[in-house]
Design a protein around this motif. Structure first.
Motif, PDB file in Angstrom:
ATOM      1  N   PRO A  19       0.802  -1.230   0.000  1.00 45.78           N
ATOM      2  CA  PRO A  19       0.000   0.000   0.000  1.00 45.78           C
ATOM      3  C   PRO A  19       0.832   1.276   0.000  1.00 45.78           C
ATOM      4  CG  PRO A  19       0.012  -0.987   2.186  1.00 45.78           C
ATOM      5  CD  PRO A  19       0.694  -1.959   1.274  1.00 45.78           C
ATOM      6  N   ASP A  20       2.149   1.147   0.211  1.00 42.97           N
ATOM      7  CA  ASP A  20       3.027   2.319   0.177  1.00 42.97           C
ATOM      8  C   ASP A  20       3.967   2.257  -1.025  1.00 42.97           C
ATOM      9  OD1 ASP A  20       4.530   0.188   1.033  1.00 42.97           O
ATOM     10  OD2 ASP A  20       5.525   1.246   2.668  1.00 42.97           O
ATOM     11  N   ALA A  21       3.473   1.709  -2.131  1.00 45.23           N
ATOM     12  CA  ALA A  21       4.297   1.555  -3.331  1.00 45.23           C
ATOM     13  C   ALA A  21       4.763   2.912  -3.861  1.00 45.23           C
ATOM     14  CB  ALA A  21       3.524   0.804  -4.409  1.00 45.23           C
ATOM     15  N   ALA A  22       5.993   2.944  -4.339  1.00 44.90           N
ATOM     16  CA  ALA A  22       6.533   4.139  -4.977  1.00 44.90           C
ATOM     17  C   ALA A  22       6.394   4.080  -6.495  1.00 44.90           C
ATOM     18  CB  ALA A  22       8.004   4.313  -4.603  1.00 44.90           C
ATOM     19  N   LEU A  23       6.198   2.867  -7.020  1.00 43.46           N
ATOM     20  CA  LEU A  23       6.078   2.641  -8.458  1.00 43.46           C
ATOM     21  C   LEU A  23       4.836   1.813  -8.735  1.00 43.46           C
ATOM     22  CD1 LEU A  23       7.204   2.547 -11.404  1.00 43.46           C
ATOM     23  CD2 LEU A  23       8.559   0.558 -10.711  1.00 43.46           C
ATOM     24  N   ALA A  24       4.051   2.226  -9.720  1.00 44.20           N
ATOM     25  CA  ALA A  24       2.883   1.456 -10.155  1.00 44.20           C
ATOM     26  C   ALA A  24       3.092   0.988 -11.586  1.00 44.20           C
ATOM     27  CB  ALA A  24       1.615   2.292 -10.063  1.00 44.20           C
ATOM     28  N   LEU A  25       2.646  -0.222 -11.876  1.00 41.12           N
ATOM     29  CA  LEU A  25       2.608  -0.756 -13.230  1.00 41.12           C
ATOM     30  C   LEU A  25       1.146  -0.878 -13.625  1.00 41.12           C
ATOM     31  CD1 LEU A  25       5.248  -3.633 -13.025  1.00 41.12           C
ATOM     32  CD2 LEU A  25       5.607  -1.210 -13.474  1.00 41.12           C
ATOM     33  N   VAL A  26       0.790  -0.301 -14.765  1.00 41.76           N
ATOM     34  CA  VAL A  26      -0.607  -0.262 -15.192  1.00 41.76           C
ATOM     35  C   VAL A  26      -0.742  -0.940 -16.543  1.00 41.76           C
ATOM     36  CG1 VAL A  26      -2.557   1.220 -15.766  1.00 41.76           C
ATOM     37  CG2 VAL A  26      -1.022   1.867 -13.908  1.00 41.76           C
ATOM     38  N   GLY A  27      -1.535  -2.023 -16.587  1.00 44.33           N
ATOM     39  CA  GLY A  27      -1.814  -2.697 -17.846  1.00 44.33           C
ATOM     40  C   GLY A  27      -3.122  -2.205 -18.427  1.00 44.33           C
ATOM     41  N   LEU A  28      -3.972  -3.118 -18.899  1.00 44.37           N
ATOM     42  CA  LEU A  28      -5.283  -2.732 -19.402  1.00 44.37           C
ATOM     43  C   LEU A  28      -6.389  -3.475 -18.676  1.00 44.37           C
ATOM     44  CD1 LEU A  28      -7.066  -1.135 -21.294  1.00 44.37           C
ATOM     45  CD2 LEU A  28      -6.809  -2.943 -23.003  1.00 44.37           C
ATOM     46  N   ALA A  29      -6.303  -4.823 -18.660  1.00 44.22           N
ATOM     47  CA  ALA A  29      -7.342  -5.638 -18.023  1.00 44.22           C
ATOM     48  C   ALA A  29      -6.775  -7.032 -17.784  1.00 44.22           C
ATOM     49  CB  ALA A  29      -8.581  -5.716 -18.908  1.00 44.22           C
ATOM     50  N   PRO A  30      -7.354  -7.800 -16.855  1.00 47.09           N
ATOM     51  CA  PRO A  30      -6.881  -9.168 -16.622  1.00 47.09           C
ATOM     52  C   PRO A  30      -7.118 -10.066 -17.840  1.00 47.09           C
ATOM     53  CG  PRO A  30      -8.332  -8.419 -14.855  1.00 47.09           C
ATOM     54  CD  PRO A  30      -8.460  -7.430 -15.962  1.00 47.09           C
ATOM     55  N   ALA A  31      -6.298 -11.087 -17.971  1.00 45.28           N
ATOM     56  CA  ALA A  31      -6.487 -12.079 -19.030  1.00 45.28           C
ATOM     57  C   ALA A  31      -7.522 -13.108 -18.591  1.00 45.28           C
ATOM     58  CB  ALA A  31      -5.163 -12.776 -19.334  1.00 45.28           C
ATOM     59  N   ALA A  32      -8.271 -13.639 -19.558  1.00 49.92           N
ATOM     60  CA  ALA A  32      -9.372 -14.557 -19.260  1.00 49.92           C
ATOM     61  C   ALA A  32      -8.889 -15.785 -18.504  1.00 49.92           C
ATOM     62  CB  ALA A  32     -10.067 -14.970 -20.546  1.00 49.92           C
ATOM     63  N   HIS A  33      -7.724 -16.332 -18.897  1.00 49.90           N
ATOM     64  CA  HIS A  33      -7.203 -17.534 -18.253  1.00 49.90           C
ATOM     65  C   HIS A  33      -5.949 -17.248 -17.423  1.00 49.90           C
ATOM     66  CE1 HIS A  33     -10.065 -19.971 -20.499  1.00 49.90           C
ATOM     67  NE2 HIS A  33      -9.744 -19.233 -21.552  1.00 49.90           N
ATOM     68  N   GLY A  34      -5.671 -15.947 -17.204  1.00 53.71           N
ATOM     69  CA  GLY A  34      -4.591 -15.530 -16.331  1.00 53.71           C
ATOM     70  C   GLY A  34      -5.170 -15.001 -15.034  1.00 53.71           C
ATOM     71  N   GLY A  35      -5.271 -13.663 -14.944  1.00 52.79           N
ATOM     72  CA  GLY A  35      -5.807 -13.054 -13.734  1.00 52.79           C
ATOM     73  C   GLY A  35      -7.229 -13.477 -13.409  1.00 52.79           C
TER      74      GLY A  35
END
Length: 253
Positions: free
Chosen positions: A66-82
């Protein structure tokens, strides 16, 4: 608040006092009927390789401290991944590439991400997305992006005390993130910055005296890019390391 209402994210997200509350509310959201149908149908049909899995089949929250200094932003979860594992970029080949690179530059405890509870820890990094449900053909509609936006706006507001840099994976994520940043109070230049691999933009913070936010563009870690060599591991590591250094995180080069 009805979780099926299109207004649910706009009503539920702003009042979340911390990321734990935000994530709990998010995982119950059913605001977009097309996405709800798709994520649940995918969980029923499954791939043969995952026949024994009990799919997550809910909105996938962000992952990281919750105190991250860096964020990685994708688009959306994968159907068979996330959508299967319940964690962003976990259980698919895109995630294999991403977490191997994060580990290589010292931002992850291990180079693999197979399932929740596999021991993976991120160091100063949070992974998230503008759309939290897996969309058909990996393409959320403009309205679905708009409906989901309050979740990421609130996430960035809660991260603001420590967040110093964001890496955006792909042009679609870049286009979706810019209005989110505006909604979270960051001052966007005009004209809006264009996506490009290695692009770097410094955004003024919402309040006077706060440090700026550094925005980086990176080609998405999709197989279409990694299998063709458009995005190599070295290219990915270079962007991650540059952003991490701007965020004040220790980096392995």
């Amino acid at each position: 608040m009805q979780q099926e209402s299109a207004d649910f994210p706009a009503l539920a997200a702003p009042g979340a006092k911390d990321l734990a509350v935000l994530d709990e509310r998010l995982t119950g959201c059913r605001a977009c009927p097309r996405l709800v149908d798709w994520r649940e149908e995918t969980a029923r049909v499954r791939r043969r390789a995952y026949a024994g899995w009990e799919y997550w089949a809910r909105p996938v929250p962000g992952f990281g401290p919750p105190d991250a200094a860096l964020a990685l932003v994708g688009l959306a979860p994968a159907a068979h991944g996330g959508n299967r594992t319940g964690r962003m970029f976990t259980g698919d080949r895109s995630g294999d590439v991403l977490f191997e690179a994060l580990h290589a530059v010292g931002l992850a405890s291990q180079p693999t991400s197979t399932e929740r509870g596999d021991g993976l820890e991120l160091y100063g990094v949070r992974v998230t997305a503008p759309v939290h449900c897996a969309p058909p053909d990996n393409k959320p509609t403009p309205q679905e992006r708009l409906t989901c936006r309050p979740w990421l706006v609130r996430e960035l507001e809660l991260l603001r005390p420590t967040l110093r840099a964001i890496v955006v994976l792909g042009a679609f994520g870049w286009q979706a993130l810019l209005p989110v940043l505006g909604g979270a109070g960051y001052r966007l230049p005009r004209p809006l910055p264009r996506f490009g691999h290695g692009a770097h933009v410094e955004l003024a913070a919402p309040a006077e005296g706060e440090p700026p936010l550094h925005l980086y563009g990176c080609y998405h870690v999709s197989q279409q890019n990694t299998f063709t060599g458009r995005l190599t591991p070295a290219m990915l590591r270079e962007v991650l390391a540059a952003a991490a250094e701007r965020a004040g995180l220790p980096v392995t080069r």
